[in-house]
Design an enzyme around this catalytic site. Structure first.
Site, PDB file in Angstrom:
ATOM      1  N   ILE A   1      42.484  72.392  42.237  1.00 31.86           N
ATOM      2  CA  ILE A   1      41.751  71.197  42.692  1.00 31.86           C
ATOM      3  C   ILE A   1      40.491  71.618  43.457  1.00 31.86           C
ATOM      4  CG2 ILE A   1      41.961  68.987  43.918  1.00 31.86           C
ATOM      5  CD1 ILE A   1      45.007  69.169  43.461  1.00 31.86           C
TER       6      ILE A   1
ATOM      7  N   ASP B   1      38.422  81.778  50.106  1.00 34.85           N
ATOM      8  CA  ASP B   1      39.692  81.857  49.362  1.00 34.85           C
ATOM      9  C   ASP B   1      40.195  83.292  49.434  1.00 34.85           C
ATOM     10  OD1 ASP B   1      40.801  79.899  46.713  1.00 34.85           O
ATOM     11  OD2 ASP B   1      41.644  81.902  47.056  1.00 34.85           O
ATOM     12  N   ASN B   2      41.517  83.458  49.533  1.00 28.95           N
ATOM     13  CA  ASN B   2      42.059  84.830  49.573  1.00 28.95           C
ATOM     14  C   ASN B   2      42.388  85.361  48.175  1.00 28.95           C
ATOM     15  OD1 ASN B   2      44.396  83.514  48.892  1.00 28.95           O
ATOM     16  ND2 ASN B   2      45.497  83.973  50.791  1.00 28.95           N
TER      17      ASN B   2
ATOM     18  N   ASP C   1      41.337  84.895  54.496  1.00 24.06           N
ATOM     19  CA  ASP C   1      42.651  84.258  54.587  1.00 24.06           C
ATOM     20  C   ASP C   1      42.694  83.406  55.858  1.00 24.06           C
ATOM     21  OD1 ASP C   1      45.799  85.282  53.516  1.00 24.06           O
ATOM     22  OD2 ASP C   1      45.524  83.923  55.203  1.00 24.06           O
TER      23      ASP C   1
ATOM     24  N   ALA D   1      46.318  76.312  50.340  1.00 22.99           N
ATOM     25  CA  ALA D   1      47.695  76.051  50.776  1.00 22.99           C
ATOM     26  C   ALA D   1      48.652  76.539  49.707  1.00 22.99           C
ATOM     27  CB  ALA D   1      47.908  74.556  50.993  1.00 22.99           C
TER      28      ALA D   1
ATOM     29  N   TYR E   1      57.376  71.771  52.183  1.00 28.58           N
ATOM     30  CA  TYR E   1      55.997  71.588  51.703  1.00 28.58           C
ATOM     31  C   TYR E   1      55.417  70.275  52.228  1.00 28.58           C
ATOM     32  CZ  TYR E   1      52.306  70.113  48.522  1.00 28.58           C
ATOM     33  OH  TYR E   1      51.131  69.627  48.017  1.00 28.58           O
TER      34      TYR E   1
ATOM     35  N   LYS F   1      52.340  69.607  55.135  1.00 26.05           N
ATOM     36  CA  LYS F   1      51.128  68.798  54.920  1.00 26.05           C
ATOM     37  C   LYS F   1      51.060  67.671  55.949  1.00 26.05           C
ATOM     38  CE  LYS F   1      49.114  70.714  51.298  1.00 26.05           C
ATOM     39  NZ  LYS F   1      47.683  70.968  51.127  1.00 26.05           N
TER      40      LYS F   1
ATOM     41  N   ARG G   1      55.925  59.431  36.776  1.00 28.59           N
ATOM     42  CA  ARG G   1      54.899  59.910  37.705  1.00 28.59           C
ATOM     43  C   ARG G   1      53.556  59.251  37.386  1.00 28.59           C
ATOM     44  NH1 ARG G   1      58.795  61.246  39.664  1.00 28.59           N
ATOM     45  NH2 ARG G   1      59.515  63.274  40.414  1.00 28.59           N
TER      46      ARG G   1
ATOM     47  N   ARG H   1      66.044  68.533  38.415  1.00 29.63           N
ATOM     48  CA  ARG H   1      65.445  69.472  39.368  1.00 29.63           C
ATOM     49  C   ARG H   1      65.694  68.891  40.763  1.00 29.63           C
ATOM     50  NH1 ARG H   1      59.056  70.633  38.731  1.00 29.63           N
ATOM     51  NH2 ARG H   1      58.933  68.589  39.675  1.00 29.63           N
TER      52      ARG H   1
HETATM   53  N1  UDP Z   1      59.210  68.205  34.586  1.00 38.25           N
HETATM   54  C1  UDP Z   1      60.059  68.464  33.508  1.00 38.25           C
HETATM   55  N2  UDP Z   1      59.971  69.701  32.916  1.00 38.25           N
HETATM   56  C2  UDP Z   1      59.108  70.671  33.326  1.00 38.25           C
HETATM   57  C3  UDP Z   1      58.245  70.387  34.405  1.00 38.25           C
HETATM   58  C4  UDP Z   1      58.329  69.148  35.022  1.00 38.25           C
HETATM   59  O1  UDP Z   1      60.852  67.623  33.107  1.00 38.25           O
HETATM   60  O2  UDP Z   1      59.111  71.768  32.764  1.00 38.25           O
HETATM   61  C5  UDP Z   1      59.270  66.889  35.230  1.00 38.25           C
HETATM   62  C6  UDP Z   1      59.570  66.978  36.721  1.00 38.25           C
HETATM   63  O3  UDP Z   1      60.958  67.054  36.950  1.00 38.25           O
HETATM   64  C7  UDP Z   1      58.953  65.674  37.200  1.00 38.25           C
HETATM   65  C8  UDP Z   1      57.747  65.493  36.276  1.00 38.25           C
HETATM   66  O4  UDP Z   1      58.016  66.299  35.133  1.00 38.25           O
HETATM   67  O5  UDP Z   1      59.836  64.609  37.017  1.00 38.25           O
HETATM   68  C9  UDP Z   1      56.450  65.941  36.892  1.00 38.25           C
HETATM   69  O6  UDP Z   1      56.662  67.232  37.426  1.00 38.25           O
HETATM   70  P1  UDP Z   1      55.489  68.137  38.015  1.00 38.25           P
HETATM   71  O7  UDP Z   1      56.111  69.426  38.455  1.00 38.25           O
HETATM   72  O8  UDP Z   1      54.383  68.208  37.022  1.00 38.25           O
HETATM   73  O9  UDP Z   1      54.952  67.314  39.236  1.00 38.25           O
HETATM   74  P2  UDP Z   1      55.677  66.751  40.564  1.00 38.25           P
HETATM   75  O10 UDP Z   1      55.931  65.299  40.291  1.00 38.25           O
HETATM   76  O11 UDP Z   1      56.917  67.542  40.800  1.00 38.25           O
HETATM   77  O12 UDP Z   1      54.653  66.952  41.623  1.00 38.25           O
END
Ligand code: UDP
Length: 323
Positions: A12, A31-32, A51, A75, A141, A145, A219, A276
């Site tokens: 970004i 930037d490091n 850094d 970050a 994380y 922030k 998302r 996840r």
């Molecule tokens: N996701 C997934 N497979 C992957 C990577 C991400 O199903 O290999 C899913 C993740 O669980 C979330 C969405 O895609 O529901 C977006 O994930 P990302 O890591 O891109 O962004 P986040 O919402 O975690 O910031």
């Protein structure tokens, strides 16, 4: 204006630096290069390798640069890593931020645009999420922030700083020159496109038993150039405070996959795996405040437009910046 961009070699940060330069501003990238890429530093910018955890070094670099404003991107930004190694997040995101703020106060630099995140809200209690949503991060994380947001809020109240925190939802896409290259990659769109290119066998969908129409997480994807425009507006306008940046439109993992298949014309195999940990079923922004107060007008809100720009970049950089 002369803008000191920490993390200007990252995803970004590099594109925000490019946008500032295109708009006629001067940029110093600090930037490091630990997770950023030298190739992502715009050649029109001055580059300082340093850094934020080096308190003396950041003061010296800012003293030499004499900026009018700071954009702070540098970050660590991986939720999963923050659950395993929180110390990294306190050290880089919190202590590094404090060193940056201290240097700004010493040198009388009052304007800062801080790269914050919807992770400062934690699990959503209502959708779409407005800026007054309770902030209860669910991982180190998000806490790191939020801690720095709070430092800046008190520096505004007590020290006359002028902070803006931009809380991104899901940054995605690329410009012609700069794009997303993380190692390891954990974000959905680059993983989907790496699979389209053939560098991964299949995409693993992290769970399909969420409380959403197709069972996969929803998302709010926002184009990186639209995010960068918001930073420019935040620097140029005399506003302070927090702003959500998203398109107010949510897409499921399966919808992203389908859109990517249409954009790339490739099959992109996918298999469902376990959830996840820590993934909320839905994250969707209300960005009315950014539109009204910053005059933000996202120009690339379509999911396919976002994926198309990323696809062009991934084809030109199939192995990322380092080739
Ligand atoms: N996701 C997934 N497979 C992957 C990577 C991400 O199903 O290999 C899913 C993740 O669980 C979330 C969405 O895609 O529901 C977006 O994930 P990302 O890591 O891109 O962004 P986040 O919402 O975690 O910031």
């Amino acid at each position: 204006m002369k803008v000191f961009v920490t993390g200007g070699a990252g995803y970004i940060g590099s594109i925000s630096a490019e946008t500032l330069l295109d708009a006629g501003h001067e940029v110093v990238v600090f930037d490091n290069l630990e997770r950023g890429h030298a190739e992502a530093v715009d050649p029109r910018a001055e580059f300082v390798k340093g850094d934020l955890r080096d308190r003396v070094g950041i003061l010296a670099a800012m003293k030499a640069a004499r900026p009018d404003a700071v954009m702070h991107f540098a970050a660590y930004a991986l939720v999963g890593e923050s659950m395993v190694s929180p110390e990294l997040y306190w050290g880089n995101n919190v202590v590094g931020g404090l060193n940056l703020a201290e240097a700004m106060l010493k040198l009388g630099v009052d304007k800062i645009v801080f790269s914050s995140t919807c992770a400062t809200y934690g699990m959503p209690r209502r959708i779409p999420m407005t800026e007054d949503h309770p902030q209860a991060p669910a991982n180190p994380y998000g806490i790191s922030k939020l801690m720095f947001e709070n430092v800046l809020i008190w520096n505004e109240a007590l020290r006359g700083m002028k902070p803006v925190f931009l809380r991104y939802f899901n940054a995605a896409g690329a410009t012609g020159k700069y794009g997303e290259d993380h190692d390891p990659e954990s974000h959905l769109i680059p993983i989907v496109l790496q699979t389209a290119i053939g560098h991964r066998k299949n995409v693993v969908i992290h769970g399909d038993d969420y409380d959403t129409p197709d069972g996969t997480c929803i998302r709010d994807y926002v184009h990186i150039s639209d995010l960068a425009q918001a930073h420019l507006l935040a620097i140029e306008k005399g506003v302070t405070g927090g702003f959500n940046l998203g398109n107010g439109e949510g897409y499921s993992v399966k919808e992203v996959l389908q859109a990517a298949r249409e954009v790339t014309g490739r099959e992109i195999p996918a298999a469902v795996g376990p959830r996840r940990p820590g993934d909320p079923d839905r994250l969707v922004a209300c960005s009315t405040k950014a539109k009204e107060k910053l005059g933000w007008k996202p120009a690339r809100a379509e999911l396919k437009t976002i994926i198309e720009s990323a696809w062009l970049w991934h084809q030109a950089h199939p192995r990322g910046y380092s080739g």
